[in-house]
Design a protein around this motif. Structure first.
Motif, PDB file in Angstrom:
ATOM      1  N   GLU A  43     -14.449  11.024  -5.970  1.00  0.00           N
ATOM      2  CA  GLU A  43     -13.177  10.613  -6.539  1.00  0.00           C
ATOM      3  C   GLU A  43     -12.715   9.331  -5.853  1.00  0.00           C
ATOM      4  OE1 GLU A  43      -8.973  12.722  -7.793  1.00  0.00           O
ATOM      5  OE2 GLU A  43     -10.182  13.645  -6.255  1.00  0.00           O
ATOM      6  N   ARG A  44     -11.952   8.520  -6.568  1.00  0.00           N
ATOM      7  CA  ARG A  44     -11.348   7.331  -5.948  1.00  0.00           C
ATOM      8  C   ARG A  44     -10.106   7.785  -5.178  1.00  0.00           C
ATOM      9  NH1 ARG A  44     -12.945   2.256  -8.156  1.00  0.00           N
ATOM     10  NH2 ARG A  44     -10.896   1.341  -7.771  1.00  0.00           N
ATOM     11  N   ILE A  45     -10.119   7.551  -3.879  1.00  0.00           N
ATOM     12  CA  ILE A  45      -9.002   8.000  -3.033  1.00  0.00           C
ATOM     13  C   ILE A  45      -8.193   6.786  -2.589  1.00  0.00           C
ATOM     14  CG2 ILE A  45      -8.346   9.296  -0.972  1.00  0.00           C
ATOM     15  CD1 ILE A  45     -11.198  10.402  -0.871  1.00  0.00           C
ATOM     16  N   PRO A  46      -6.913   6.706  -2.974  1.00  0.00           N
ATOM     17  CA  PRO A  46      -6.079   5.618  -2.463  1.00  0.00           C
ATOM     18  C   PRO A  46      -5.494   5.996  -1.103  1.00  0.00           C
ATOM     19  CG  PRO A  46      -4.915   6.829  -4.186  1.00  0.00           C
ATOM     20  CD  PRO A  46      -6.206   7.553  -3.936  1.00  0.00           C
ATOM     21  N   LEU A  47      -5.588   5.101  -0.135  1.00  0.00           N
ATOM     22  CA  LEU A  47      -5.028   5.346   1.195  1.00  0.00           C
ATOM     23  C   LEU A  47      -4.340   4.080   1.679  1.00  0.00           C
ATOM     24  CD1 LEU A  47      -8.053   7.098   2.970  1.00  0.00           C
ATOM     25  CD2 LEU A  47      -5.891   8.190   2.322  1.00  0.00           C
ATOM     26  N   THR A  48      -3.134   4.241   2.178  1.00  0.00           N
ATOM     27  CA  THR A  48      -2.440   3.075   2.702  1.00  0.00           C
ATOM     28  C   THR A  48      -3.078   2.684   4.038  1.00  0.00           C
ATOM     29  OG1 THR A  48      -0.489   3.833   1.562  1.00  0.00           O
ATOM     30  CG2 THR A  48      -0.161   2.130   3.182  1.00  0.00           C
ATOM     31  N   ILE A  49      -3.157   1.393   4.263  1.00  0.00           N
ATOM     32  CA  ILE A  49      -3.859   0.863   5.431  1.00  0.00           C
ATOM     33  C   ILE A  49      -3.092   1.210   6.711  1.00  0.00           C
ATOM     34  CG2 ILE A  49      -4.452  -1.316   6.587  1.00  0.00           C
ATOM     35  CD1 ILE A  49      -4.940  -2.417   3.652  1.00  0.00           C
ATOM     36  N   ALA A  50      -3.813   1.736   7.711  1.00  0.00           N
ATOM     37  CA  ALA A  50      -3.167   2.142   8.961  1.00  0.00           C
ATOM     38  C   ALA A  50      -3.360   1.098  10.059  1.00  0.00           C
ATOM     39  CB  ALA A  50      -3.715   3.486   9.422  1.00  0.00           C
ATOM     40  N   GLY A  51      -4.165   0.081   9.774  1.00  0.00           N
ATOM     41  CA  GLY A  51      -4.394  -0.973  10.756  1.00  0.00           C
ATOM     42  C   GLY A  51      -5.613  -1.773  10.368  1.00  0.00           C
ATOM     43  N   TYR A  52      -5.842  -2.879  11.079  1.00  0.00           N
ATOM     44  CA  TYR A  52      -7.005  -3.705  10.763  1.00  0.00           C
ATOM     45  C   TYR A  52      -7.356  -4.552  11.967  1.00  0.00           C
ATOM     46  CZ  TYR A  52      -2.907  -6.541   9.774  1.00  0.00           C
ATOM     47  OH  TYR A  52      -1.689  -7.141   9.867  1.00  0.00           O
ATOM     48  N   ASP A  53      -8.623  -4.954  12.019  1.00  0.00           N
ATOM     49  CA  ASP A  53      -9.095  -5.839  13.077  1.00  0.00           C
ATOM     50  C   ASP A  53      -9.789  -6.997  12.374  1.00  0.00           C
ATOM     51  OD1 ASP A  53     -10.538  -7.197  14.975  1.00  0.00           O
ATOM     52  OD2 ASP A  53     -11.445  -5.417  15.884  1.00  0.00           O
ATOM     53  N   ARG A  54      -9.066  -8.106  12.233  1.00  0.00           N
ATOM     54  CA  ARG A  54      -9.623  -9.225  11.458  1.00  0.00           C
ATOM     55  C   ARG A  54     -10.904  -9.758  12.093  1.00  0.00           C
ATOM     56  NH1 ARG A  54      -5.538  -9.453   7.877  1.00  0.00           N
ATOM     57  NH2 ARG A  54      -3.434  -9.990   8.544  1.00  0.00           N
ATOM     58  N   ASP A  55     -10.943  -9.847  13.432  1.00  0.00           N
ATOM     59  CA  ASP A  55     -12.138 -10.384  14.100  1.00  0.00           C
ATOM     60  C   ASP A  55     -13.321  -9.431  13.960  1.00  0.00           C
ATOM     61  OD1 ASP A  55     -10.665 -12.585  14.893  1.00  0.00           O
ATOM     62  OD2 ASP A  55     -10.018 -11.606  16.761  1.00  0.00           O
ATOM     63  N   GLY A  56     -13.052  -8.156  14.151  1.00  0.00           N
ATOM     64  CA  GLY A  56     -14.135  -7.176  14.070  1.00  0.00           C
ATOM     65  C   GLY A  56     -14.495  -6.802  12.644  1.00  0.00           C
ATOM     66  N   TYR A 203      25.743   5.240   3.754  1.00  0.00           N
ATOM     67  CA  TYR A 203      26.134   4.137   4.637  1.00  0.00           C
ATOM     68  C   TYR A 203      25.736   2.788   4.046  1.00  0.00           C
ATOM     69  CZ  TYR A 203      27.011   7.866   7.920  1.00  0.00           C
ATOM     70  OH  TYR A 203      27.507   8.996   8.522  1.00  0.00           O
ATOM     71  N   ASN A 204      25.190   2.847   2.857  1.00  0.00           N
ATOM     72  CA  ASN A 204      24.761   1.640   2.156  1.00  0.00           C
ATOM     73  C   ASN A 204      23.801   0.783   2.991  1.00  0.00           C
ATOM     74  OD1 ASN A 204      24.673   0.158  -0.138  1.00  0.00           O
ATOM     75  ND2 ASN A 204      26.362  -1.207   0.456  1.00  0.00           N
ATOM     76  N   ILE A 205      22.834   1.451   3.626  1.00  0.00           N
ATOM     77  CA  ILE A 205      21.829   0.727   4.410  1.00  0.00           C
ATOM     78  C   ILE A 205      20.585   0.552   3.540  1.00  0.00           C
ATOM     79  CG2 ILE A 205      20.422   0.782   6.507  1.00  0.00           C
ATOM     80  CD1 ILE A 205      22.861   1.625   7.782  1.00  0.00           C
ATOM     81  N   PRO A 206      20.187  -0.671   3.249  1.00  0.00           N
ATOM     82  CA  PRO A 206      19.007  -0.889   2.402  1.00  0.00           C
ATOM     83  C   PRO A 206      17.823  -0.060   2.902  1.00  0.00           C
ATOM     84  CG  PRO A 206      20.025  -2.978   2.985  1.00  0.00           C
ATOM     85  CD  PRO A 206      20.746  -1.920   3.776  1.00  0.00           C
ATOM     86  N   THR A 207      17.157   0.631   1.971  1.00  0.00           N
ATOM     87  CA  THR A 207      16.105   1.556   2.379  1.00  0.00           C
ATOM     88  C   THR A 207      14.851   1.342   1.532  1.00  0.00           C
ATOM     89  OG1 THR A 207      17.794   3.155   2.986  1.00  0.00           O
ATOM     90  CG2 THR A 207      15.554   4.000   2.701  1.00  0.00           C
ATOM     91  N   THR A 208      13.748   1.111   2.234  1.00  0.00           N
ATOM     92  CA  THR A 208      12.471   0.934   1.542  1.00  0.00           C
ATOM     93  C   THR A 208      11.647   2.202   1.699  1.00  0.00           C
ATOM     94  OG1 THR A 208      12.465  -1.450   1.875  1.00  0.00           O
ATOM     95  CG2 THR A 208      10.332  -0.405   1.527  1.00  0.00           C
ATOM     96  N   VAL A 209      11.090   2.660   0.571  1.00  0.00           N
ATOM     97  CA  VAL A 209      10.225   3.838   0.621  1.00  0.00           C
ATOM     98  C   VAL A 209       8.823   3.425   0.174  1.00  0.00           C
ATOM     99  CG1 VAL A 209      12.138   5.421   0.175  1.00  0.00           C
ATOM    100  CG2 VAL A 209      10.817   4.515  -1.753  1.00  0.00           C
ATOM    101  N   SER A 210       7.803   4.098   0.698  1.00  0.00           N
ATOM    102  CA  SER A 210       6.423   3.793   0.310  1.00  0.00           C
ATOM    103  C   SER A 210       5.897   4.940  -0.534  1.00  0.00           C
ATOM    104  CB  SER A 210       5.563   3.609   1.561  1.00  0.00           C
ATOM    105  OG  SER A 210       4.217   3.432   1.192  1.00  0.00           O
ATOM    106  N   MET A 211       5.587   4.650  -1.794  1.00  0.00           N
ATOM    107  CA  MET A 211       5.188   5.705  -2.730  1.00  0.00           C
ATOM    108  C   MET A 211       3.665   5.781  -2.823  1.00  0.00           C
ATOM    109  SD  MET A 211       8.197   6.698  -3.583  1.00  0.00           S
ATOM    110  CE  MET A 211       8.044   7.732  -5.042  1.00  0.00           C
ATOM    111  N   ASN A 212       3.148   6.997  -2.908  1.00  0.00           N
ATOM    112  CA  ASN A 212       1.695   7.130  -3.087  1.00  0.00           C
ATOM    113  C   ASN A 212       1.372   8.103  -4.211  1.00  0.00           C
ATOM    114  OD1 ASN A 212       2.678   9.242  -1.627  1.00  0.00           O
ATOM    115  ND2 ASN A 212       0.875   9.451  -0.323  1.00  0.00           N
ATOM    116  N   PRO A 213       1.688   7.717  -5.449  1.00  0.00           N
ATOM    117  CA  PRO A 213       1.423   8.605  -6.577  1.00  0.00           C
ATOM    118  C   PRO A 213      -0.074   8.688  -6.888  1.00  0.00           C
ATOM    119  CG  PRO A 213       2.166   6.489  -7.360  1.00  0.00           C
ATOM    120  CD  PRO A 213       2.244   6.443  -5.869  1.00  0.00           C
ATOM    121  N   LEU A 214      -0.416   9.586  -7.800  1.00  0.00           N
ATOM    122  CA  LEU A 214      -1.793   9.678  -8.279  1.00  0.00           C
ATOM    123  C   LEU A 214      -2.188   8.330  -8.863  1.00  0.00           C
ATOM    124  CD1 LEU A 214      -1.466  13.060 -10.175  1.00  0.00           C
ATOM    125  CD2 LEU A 214      -2.542  12.700  -7.954  1.00  0.00           C
ATOM    126  N   MET A 215      -3.443   7.982  -8.688  1.00  0.00           N
ATOM    127  CA  MET A 215      -3.868   6.628  -9.036  1.00  0.00           C
ATOM    128  C   MET A 215      -5.369   6.649  -9.321  1.00  0.00           C
ATOM    129  SD  MET A 215      -3.100   3.510  -6.468  1.00  0.00           S
ATOM    130  CE  MET A 215      -1.325   3.532  -6.520  1.00  0.00           C
TER     131      MET A 215
END
Lengths: 280, 473
Positions: A43-56, A203-215
């Motif tokens: 299956e195609r599994i979407p995963l949000t990136i947890a980090g990266y090493d550009r040099d490596g 408190y009207n504090i701007p809030t960003t959420v990260s969604m991970n629906p089926l894809m």
């Protein structure tokens, strides 16, 4: 084929892998995601990136073993290969101009919240992090968060580590005591993000959420990842995965996420039985 | 010898049988039938059929080869103009193209050009090892974005002229809509794979899992030494109607439904990607994609209704697809327009697992009014005629919008108000130097062969741009 350069179990249900994918590593930014297939028929599994090493040339993924596909992925060891790895997809988390933020991660969502916290901390913002887990056994990335937070609060549902309670408790306390943030960024289970938004809205504090629906494709073709945001249909893969939390229809997203609950359960049971047999 | 007035019938799987499997519906001409059909061609002087073909295949020439039983010769003739003969022989709308111009068609049924093309291609694939003459490299590098019909055609034409071509594909397998969109029973994926393998033999390098606009940008391709870029990235986001209930569980875009079934093989028993096995499916729309989605749903075991707001006459799908669908038992609920999708809601039990799933689609009856700008009679809703069709799955097949990925990341690339890339029609040239485009990325959802035609046009223009068009012909 993409090599698993490194693999580490963060807790009994969450695994970290570094995948060799130099083109993706070169471009990856906090908040973006990748899609992988462990095997040729997988299956195609979407995963949000947890980090990266550009040099490596590696990209870090952290995933929870929840169903058949992630069980199969978790059976691969360092040095082995996965079939496909494509990205970086979606839009990066917007961090420009933020001076003081609260990052709220829940469970495996902390893996995705971490690079956002690191980026903000790195650009000089004041970072308060709240991370929540069901219990001590499931705690991940505490040291990593400590290193990029001006203040870190760890919550567990059962009180077996840190403070007992849900992530909205310390958030509410902070806001009640007059703390103000340029933005709250929250990543975790839908229900948690929904409640975080309910607090910040007061408190009207701007809030960003990260969604991970089926894809499926993740490139703006299939439309499976659609969400209702501000009354309009949006596609998490190209318009997101970050959205304005005040506008997201969470109840709809929660309902849609269970579309294949039966199938997923069958796959999980199938894999459990299959893998158990192989062990015996 | 008297001319046989009718085309030889295409042998097909019986409808009752094929409604329950994903094997190819049309079985192809046997050798003797093919020769006999080829003999119907008058080999007329003005060859109107050729002008009806978007890639200008030398149709009478290949048919003559079949008459002479030189099938490989027929294949070679076709492949001079087409990079995907086995595909075109199956999915081209010949009735509105080559066959619509056939001289024989004035008095009788036209020659079955598509069927003969398929015969020649299948003969080649079954019997010929596929040795090919590699062209001398001309030292130029071209990038092709997308491995669908336009991209593969452009890549093939350029490779045959000696260009070093790299195709970048976002998905994990090459073929674009030929693999994710068109079902196995209309176009077996083995055939697409073979056509792609043939291109690889010509030296085309296919890089899967690369999303242009994300992994790499068009500007970076030029920095990497590509001298021209062809964008054949296909259509984009599926359209929805904007009616209540479209987010209920059981509502799909046709793209998603077909991708799950075709690309991810969700129709097979051991598939790891799920698809809803509905009892009753309503497909909204009347194009080829709607037919593909309906016939796929049928094969997955559902009773299927096509809901279309005009009448049978205005159905935009290929006639053959509509006939096949009807034979298989798909029901056409015509002159109906959906107004709402209805879902299950148990107010007493929020945890009822049926909550949020589709139970029906409310439609309003329509009648045909005055013709619109395109000359098609406009559907007019009849007030008060609403009723509910019970269904547990709804598939929206009402077209696609633009994909923003390349537009948003390519400097100087102009798009029209629909998000389609603006090109000069005769060359495929975009507003950006060295960048060409074609297929659905330009036109919005259209046919495989039109996309191939655009790929071909662009290949010619790219050759002229880089080599003056004559060095390697």
């Amino acid at each position: 084929m993409y090599k698993i350069v490194n693999k580490r179990e963060l807790n009994p249900t969450v695994t970290m892998m570094d995948i060799y994918a130099p083109l993706v590593a070169k471009k990856a930014q906090a908040g973006q995601f990748i899609i992988l297939r462990a095997d040729d028929d997988g299956e195609r599994i979407p995963l949000t990136i947890a980090g990266y090493d550009r040099d490596g040339g590696t990209v870090k993924i952290i995933f929870q073993i929840v169903g058949g596909a992630t069980m199969r992925l978790n059976r691969k060891s360092a040095g082995e290969y996965i079939s496909d790895f494509v990205g970086p997809l979606g839009c990066a988390t917007k961090t420009d101009g933020l001076k003081k933020v609260c990052i709220i991660g829940g469970g495996v969502g902390c893996a995705i919240a971490l690079p956002v916290a690191q980026k903000l901390y790195g650009q000089g913002a004041l970072v308060h992090s709240i991370i929540g887990f069901r219990n001590k056994e499931l705690l991940i990335l505490e040291d990593e968060f400590k290193a990029c937070s001006d203040k870190l609060t760890v919550m567990t549902d059962d009180g077996s580590y840190g403070r007992q309670g849900v992530v909205t408790v310390p958030l509410k306390e902070a806001l009640e005591s007059g703390e103000r943030y340029d933005e709250v960024i929250t990543i975790g289970p839908l229900i948690m993000m929904k409640f975080v938004v309910e607090v910040t809205r007061q408190y009207n504090i701007p809030t960003t959420v990260s969604m991970n629906p089926l894809m499926i494709d993740g490139t703006g073709m299939c439309g499976g990842c659609r969400l209702t945001v501000g009354g309009k249909t949006k596609f998490a893969c190209v318009d997101g995965p970050d959205f304005n939390g005040f506008e997201v229809d969470f109840d709809e997203a929660i309902a849609r996420s269970s579309m294949y609950a039966d199938f997923e359960k069958r796959q999980r049971d199938l894999c459990c039985n299959l893998f158990k047999k192989e062990v015996n | 010898m008297a001319i046989q007035p009718k085309k030889h019938d295409m042998p097909v799987q019986p409808p009752q049988e094929r409604a329950h499997n994903f094997n190819e519906v049309a079985l192809g001409y046997a050798e003797e039938i093919a020769v006999s059909e080829a003999q119907r061609c008058l080999n007329c002087k003005n060859r109107p059929c050729v002008s009806g073909c978007p890639v200008n295949i030398a149709i009478p020439d290949f048919i003559t080869k079949i008459k002479e039983r030189d099938y490989e010769g027929a294949y070679r003739t076709i492949s001079k103009s087409s990079s995907l003969p086995a595909v075109c022989g199956r999915v081209c709308p010949q009735e509105t193209q080559c066959e619509s111009k056939c001289t024989l068609g004035i008095k009788f049924e036209p020659v079955g050009i598509g069927r003969l093309e398929r015969f020649a291609a299948d003969y080649h694939n079954a019997n010929c090892a596929g040795e090919i003459e590699l062209p001398a490299p001309n030292g130029h590098k071209v990038a092709v974005v997308g491995s669908g019909p336009s991209g593969l055609t452009c890549a093939g034409d350029l490779a045959k002229k000696g260009y070093k071509v790299t195709v970048f594909e976002a998905l994990h397998v090459a073929g674009g809509v030929l693999v994710y969109g068109i079902p196995e029973f209309r176009l077996p994926k083995e055939i697409v794979k073979k056509e792609v393998e043939t291109l690889k033999k010509y030296g085309v390098d296919i890089q899967t899992n690369v999303v242009i606009g994300k992994t790499l940008t068009v500007d970076e391709l030029f920095e990497d030494g590509y001298e021209a870029v062809f964008i054949g990235s296909g259509a984009g986001l599926p359209k929805f109607m904007g009616i209540p209930g479209e987010s209920l569980k059981g509502v799909y875009s046709a793209n998603e439904f077909l991708t799950r079934s075709n690309l991810m093989k969700a129709y097979t028993k051991d598939a790891q990607t799920p698809i809803m096995r509905a009892k009753k499916v309503a497909v909204v729309g009347g194009g080829n994609v709607a037919m593909d989605a309906a016939r796929t749903a049928l094969r997955l075991g559902a009773e299927v209704h096509i809901i279309y707001r005009r009448s049978m006459e205005e159905l935009p799908a290929r006639k053959e697809e509509v006939e096949h669908a009807a034979e298989e038992g798909i029901q056409f609920d015509l002159l109906r327009n959906p107004v709402e999708i209805i879902g299950y809601n148990n107010p007493d039990d929020r945890r009822d697992p049926k909550n949020g799933f589709v139970t029906g689609i409310k439609v309003v009856k329509c009648e045909l009014g005055e013709p619109d700008a395109k000359g098609r009679r406009r559907p007019v809703e009849i007030p008060g005629s609403e009723y509910v069709i019970d269904t547990d799955c709804v598939i929206m097949a009402i077209g696609t919008g633009p994909n923003p990925l390349i537009k948003n990341t390519t400097s100087g690339l102009e798009v029209n108000s629909h998000g389609g890339i603006i090109v000069e029609e005769s060359t495929g040239k975009t507003s950006k130097d060295g960048v060409y485009a074609g297929g659905d990325a330009v036109t919005g959802a259209a046919t495989v062969i039109l996309a191939m035609g655009a790929g071909k046009t662009a290949a010619k223009a790219i050759d002229e741009y880089l080599c003056g068009g004559n060095k390697n012909l």
